[in-house]
Enzyme design. Structure first.
Site, mmCIF file in Angstrom:
data_model
loop_
_atom_site.group_PDB
_atom_site.id
_atom_site.type_symbol
_atom_site.label_atom_id
_atom_site.label_comp_id
_atom_site.label_asym_id
_atom_site.label_seq_id
_atom_site.Cartn_x
_atom_site.Cartn_y
_atom_site.Cartn_z
ATOM 1 N N LYS A 172 0.842 -1.195 0.000
ATOM 2 C CA LYS A 172 0.000 0.000 0.000
ATOM 3 C C LYS A 172 0.880 1.249 0.000
ATOM 4 O O LYS A 172 1.767 1.387 0.842
ATOM 5 C CB LYS A 172 -0.921 -0.004 1.215
ATOM 6 C CG LYS A 172 -1.873 -1.209 1.237
ATOM 7 C CD LYS A 172 -2.604 -1.329 2.555
ATOM 8 C CE LYS A 172 -1.676 -1.665 3.697
ATOM 9 N NZ LYS A 172 -2.389 -1.946 4.959
ATOM 10 N N THR A 204 -7.497 9.235 9.129
ATOM 11 C CA THR A 204 -7.004 8.013 8.482
ATOM 12 C C THR A 204 -6.632 6.936 9.495
ATOM 13 O O THR A 204 -5.938 5.978 9.153
ATOM 14 C CB THR A 204 -5.784 8.335 7.608
ATOM 15 O OG1 THR A 204 -4.784 8.989 8.415
ATOM 16 C CG2 THR A 204 -6.155 9.254 6.451
ATOM 17 N N GLY A 206 -6.595 3.725 11.282
ATOM 18 C CA GLY A 206 -7.139 2.394 11.059
ATOM 19 C C GLY A 206 -7.391 2.028 9.610
ATOM 20 O O GLY A 206 -8.079 1.037 9.337
ATOM 21 N N THR A 207 -6.837 2.782 8.670
ATOM 22 C CA THR A 207 -7.082 2.462 7.256
ATOM 23 C C THR A 207 -6.541 1.084 6.885
ATOM 24 O O THR A 207 -7.161 0.345 6.120
ATOM 25 C CB THR A 207 -6.455 3.517 6.328
ATOM 26 O OG1 THR A 207 -5.090 3.740 6.698
ATOM 27 C CG2 THR A 207 -7.221 4.827 6.392
ATOM 28 N N GLY A 208 -5.363 0.726 7.427
ATOM 29 C CA GLY A 208 -4.781 -0.583 7.109
ATOM 30 C C GLY A 208 -5.608 -1.733 7.643
ATOM 31 O O GLY A 208 -5.860 -2.721 6.946
ATOM 32 N N CYS A 209 -6.065 -1.602 8.886
ATOM 33 C CA CYS A 209 -6.924 -2.625 9.481
ATOM 34 C C CYS A 209 -8.204 -2.788 8.668
ATOM 35 O O CYS A 209 -8.649 -3.908 8.375
ATOM 36 C CB CYS A 209 -7.304 -2.237 10.914
ATOM 37 S SG CYS A 209 -5.918 -1.945 12.032
#
Length: 263
Positions: A172, A204, A206-209
């Site tokens: 990402k 933003t 917690g975008t990865g989770c």
């Protein structure tokens, strides 16, 4: 579909298992969770954590497997080698079609969530069980030792992660500079870039989770990975666009964005 998250607990609900459960619900699946660590955080930072033992995590996961048919699993914060070994041992012996590994190594605020020894265990014993690994730029750099500066170095990092045994990797690029957020998916069929206009926002957290949970749901619903990625990215865009605007730091997403449609 029943989708399980094995991850840390964020009391602000922007990341970790609470964000995962909201995402899983948004995709019409039933969310199950095993807690690996109790973190002390809010939108401004992570101030500490109390990790669970490998045995405690295993007891949570096994209890869920004994009662539910699990269509997909997403792993997030796995803070110690003991926890990673426990999770990998279960996944090696339990039947689950899709495993999405989000190699959480550092919080948005810069707090390290895993030490080097545990990271090595993650690479050696969990990556080979993964349907897809979803590192961001910082995580991919720490995993591979490759500085990601452009599309070529992003590809080099992805190749190295595939060499560790993962079936696919999604690197990402949201942390990279530019007007577009560019992600790279690499699998046995080669590489494909996905680009979306960058939304300039501080919301933003917690975008990865959220992205990895969305992928787990889409895979469980029968979407091929190359179709699932752009849908998950579209979901993130709308979740950021409709963020509630709360918190004094990196605010949470809106996990139920009104304009999102999987079609």
């Amino acid at each position: 579909m029943n989708v399980m998250t094995i991850a840390g607990f964020d009391p602000s609900a922007g990341a970790g298992t609470l964000a995962d459960i909201k995402t899983i619900s948004a995709f019409g699946c039933y969310g199950l969770a095993a807690i690996t660590s109790l973190t002390f955080q809010n939108t401004q930072g992570v101030f500490g954590a109390e990790h669970q033992s490998g045995q405690t995590v295993a007891q949570q996961v096994n209890a869920l497997f004994d009662d539910f048919e699990i269509a997909a699993i997403k792993t997030g914060m796995l803070p110690t080698g003991e926890v990673i070994e426990a999770v990998a041992g279960i996944l090696s012996n339990r039947l689950v079609a899709y495993v999405v590994v989000d190699p959480v190594v550092r919080s948005t605020s810069g707090y390290d969530l895993i030490d080097d020894q545990a990271l090595q265990s993650l690479i050696e014993i969990l990556f080979p069980l993964a349907t897809v690994v979803t590192p961001n730029k910082v995580e991919a750099e720490r995993i591979t030792g490759i500085a990601i500066l452009d599309s070529d170095t992003m590809k080099a990092a992805a190749v190295k992660i595939l060499d560790f045994g993962a079936k696919a990797v999604l690197v990402k690029g949201g942390d990279m500079a530019g007007d577009y957020a560019t992600d790279l998916l690499m699998d046995a069929n080669g590489a494909i870039f996905f680009r979306e206009p960058r939304i300039h926002s501080t919301h933003t957290h917690g975008t990865g989770c959220t992205l990895s949970s969305a992928l787990a749901c889409l895979l469980s619903l029968g979407y091929p990975l190359r179709e699932a990625v752009p849908i998950a990215k579209k979901y993130i865009v709308e979740a950021i666009r409709h963020a509630p605007g709360i918190g004094k730091g990196h605010g949470p997403l809106n996990h139920f964005p009104p304009e999102f449609d999987m079609a």
